[in-house]
Design a protein around this motif. Structure first.
Motif, PDB file in Angstrom:
ATOM      1  N   ALA A   1       0.802  -1.230   0.000  1.00 35.63           N
ATOM      2  CA  ALA A   1       0.000   0.000   0.000  1.00 35.63           C
ATOM      3  C   ALA A   1       0.834   1.279   0.000  1.00 35.63           C
ATOM      4  CB  ALA A   1      -0.919   0.008   1.224  1.00 35.63           C
ATOM      5  N   LEU A   2       2.022   1.233   0.573  1.00 34.91           N
ATOM      6  CA  LEU A   2       2.836   2.435   0.724  1.00 34.91           C
ATOM      7  C   LEU A   2       3.858   2.561  -0.400  1.00 34.91           C
ATOM      8  CD1 LEU A   2       3.572   2.228   4.567  1.00 34.91           C
ATOM      9  CD2 LEU A   2       1.737   3.494   3.424  1.00 34.91           C
ATOM     10  N   ALA A   3       4.340   3.766  -0.590  1.00 37.26           N
ATOM     11  CA  ALA A   3       5.397   3.995  -1.575  1.00 37.26           C
ATOM     12  C   ALA A   3       6.630   3.165  -1.209  1.00 37.26           C
ATOM     13  CB  ALA A   3       5.756   5.479  -1.612  1.00 37.26           C
ATOM     14  N   PRO A   4       7.293   2.576  -2.199  1.00 35.02           N
ATOM     15  CA  PRO A   4       8.463   1.740  -1.908  1.00 35.02           C
ATOM     16  C   PRO A   4       9.538   2.467  -1.093  1.00 35.02           C
ATOM     17  CG  PRO A   4       7.807   1.481  -4.189  1.00 35.02           C
ATOM     18  CD  PRO A   4       6.975   2.597  -3.625  1.00 35.02           C
ATOM     19  N   GLU A   5       9.760   3.758  -1.381  1.00 33.73           N
ATOM     20  CA  GLU A   5      10.787   4.505  -0.645  1.00 33.73           C
ATOM     21  C   GLU A   5      10.428   4.605   0.843  1.00 33.73           C
ATOM     22  OE1 GLU A   5       8.751   6.646  -3.031  1.00 33.73           O
ATOM     23  OE2 GLU A   5       9.699   5.269  -4.427  1.00 33.73           O
ATOM     24  N   LEU A   6       9.138   4.738   1.108  1.00 35.33           N
ATOM     25  CA  LEU A   6       8.693   4.826   2.495  1.00 35.33           C
ATOM     26  C   LEU A   6       8.884   3.492   3.202  1.00 35.33           C
ATOM     27  CD1 LEU A   6       7.503   6.637   4.648  1.00 35.33           C
ATOM     28  CD2 LEU A   6       5.231   6.101   3.774  1.00 35.33           C
ATOM     29  N   MET A   7       8.588   2.406   2.516  1.00 31.72           N
ATOM     30  CA  MET A   7       8.816   1.086   3.114  1.00 31.72           C
ATOM     31  C   MET A   7      10.307   0.846   3.348  1.00 31.72           C
ATOM     32  SD  MET A   7       6.133  -0.419   4.114  1.00 31.72           S
ATOM     33  CE  MET A   7       6.895  -1.972   4.569  1.00 31.72           C
ATOM     34  N   ASP A   8      11.158   1.365   2.471  1.00 27.40           N
ATOM     35  CA  ASP A   8      12.602   1.252   2.694  1.00 27.40           C
ATOM     36  C   ASP A   8      12.995   1.972   3.978  1.00 27.40           C
ATOM     37  OD1 ASP A   8      13.004  -0.243   0.398  1.00 27.40           O
ATOM     38  OD2 ASP A   8      13.620   1.482  -0.819  1.00 27.40           O
ATOM     39  N   LYS A   9      12.398   3.132   4.225  1.00 26.28           N
ATOM     40  CA  LYS A   9      12.693   3.894   5.443  1.00 26.28           C
ATOM     41  C   LYS A   9      12.187   3.158   6.682  1.00 26.28           C
ATOM     42  CE  LYS A   9      12.861   8.391   3.214  1.00 26.28           C
ATOM     43  NZ  LYS A   9      12.232   9.709   3.057  1.00 26.28           N
ATOM     44  N   ILE A  10      11.022   2.542   6.571  1.00 28.50           N
ATOM     45  CA  ILE A  10      10.508   1.753   7.697  1.00 28.50           C
ATOM     46  C   ILE A  10      11.451   0.598   7.981  1.00 28.50           C
ATOM     47  CG2 ILE A  10       8.650   0.181   8.413  1.00 28.50           C
ATOM     48  CD1 ILE A  10       6.717   2.022   6.843  1.00 28.50           C
ATOM     49  N   ALA A  11      11.850  -0.116   6.931  1.00 23.36           N
ATOM     50  CA  ALA A  11      12.756  -1.254   7.100  1.00 23.36           C
ATOM     51  C   ALA A  11      14.064  -0.821   7.760  1.00 23.36           C
ATOM     52  CB  ALA A  11      13.033  -1.913   5.751  1.00 23.36           C
ATOM     53  N   ALA A  12      14.571   0.328   7.353  1.00 21.52           N
ATOM     54  CA  ALA A  12      15.832   0.819   7.925  1.00 21.52           C
ATOM     55  C   ALA A  12      15.670   1.257   9.377  1.00 21.52           C
ATOM     56  CB  ALA A  12      16.364   1.984   7.091  1.00 21.52           C
ATOM     57  N   ALA A  13      14.463   1.686   9.761  1.00 14.80           N
ATOM     58  CA  ALA A  13      14.237   2.169  11.123  1.00 14.80           C
ATOM     59  C   ALA A  13      13.995   1.036  12.120  1.00 14.80           C
ATOM     60  CB  ALA A  13      13.043   3.125  11.155  1.00 14.80           C
TER      61      ALA A  13
END
Length: 151
Positions: free
Chosen positions: A111-123
């Motif tokens: 559902a979310l933009a891939p870049e945002l999911m990358d930031k979640i994964a990194a956090a």
């Protein structure tokens, strides 16, 4: 992605019996994720969610600010605490909370933009990040290893 579509996908993935239990599980996961993520990142996630789900994340960032926690970092806790909080909030077992968290994170990934999911994964720490869909979790582990000079 619309609210009903998200809830339907989470219900199917988590194998939950009805929409009520799926709503409870989804809100429990989002609330706990909101505690774990930096407030700014949680706000960006909320901006891409349906309004009622976004409200859950926004309440967490507001309560963190009211408690005087730094907006640049979320609470620090591991997978055991993550699933324990979800289980308490959803009124379920730790095993069910783990399955529900993985389902919610998989639907968020779609559902979310891939870049945002990358930031979640990194956090997220590695143990919670392992709940992310395989490609995202593996990619995050590869990025972390390369940042740390490991192969």
């Amino acid at each position: 992605m619309h609210h009903d579509e998200m809830i339907g996908k989470i219900q199917a993935l988590a194998q939950l019996p009805d929409r009520g239990s799926t709503e409870r599980a989804t809100l429990a996961v989002l609330r706990t994720l909101g505690e774990r993520l930096p407030a700014g990142l949680a706000d960006h996630v909320a901006a891409q969610l349906p309004p009622d789900l976004a409200a859950c994340l926004r309440r967490m960032t507001e309560s963190a600010a009211a408690a005087g926690r730094d907006a640049g970092s979320g609470e620090r806790f591991d997978l055991i605490a993550f699933t324990g909080r979800i289980a308490d909030r959803a009124g379920t077992t730790d095993d069910a909370a783990l399955r529900e968290a993985a389902a919610v994170l998989e639907v968020l990934d779609a559902a979310l933009a891939p870049e945002l999911m990358d930031k979640i994964a990194a956090a997220l720490p590695v143990d919670i990040g392992a709940l992310l869909p395989v490609g995202r979790a593996t990619g995050d582990l590869d990025r972390r290893a390369s940042r740390e000079g490991k192969s």
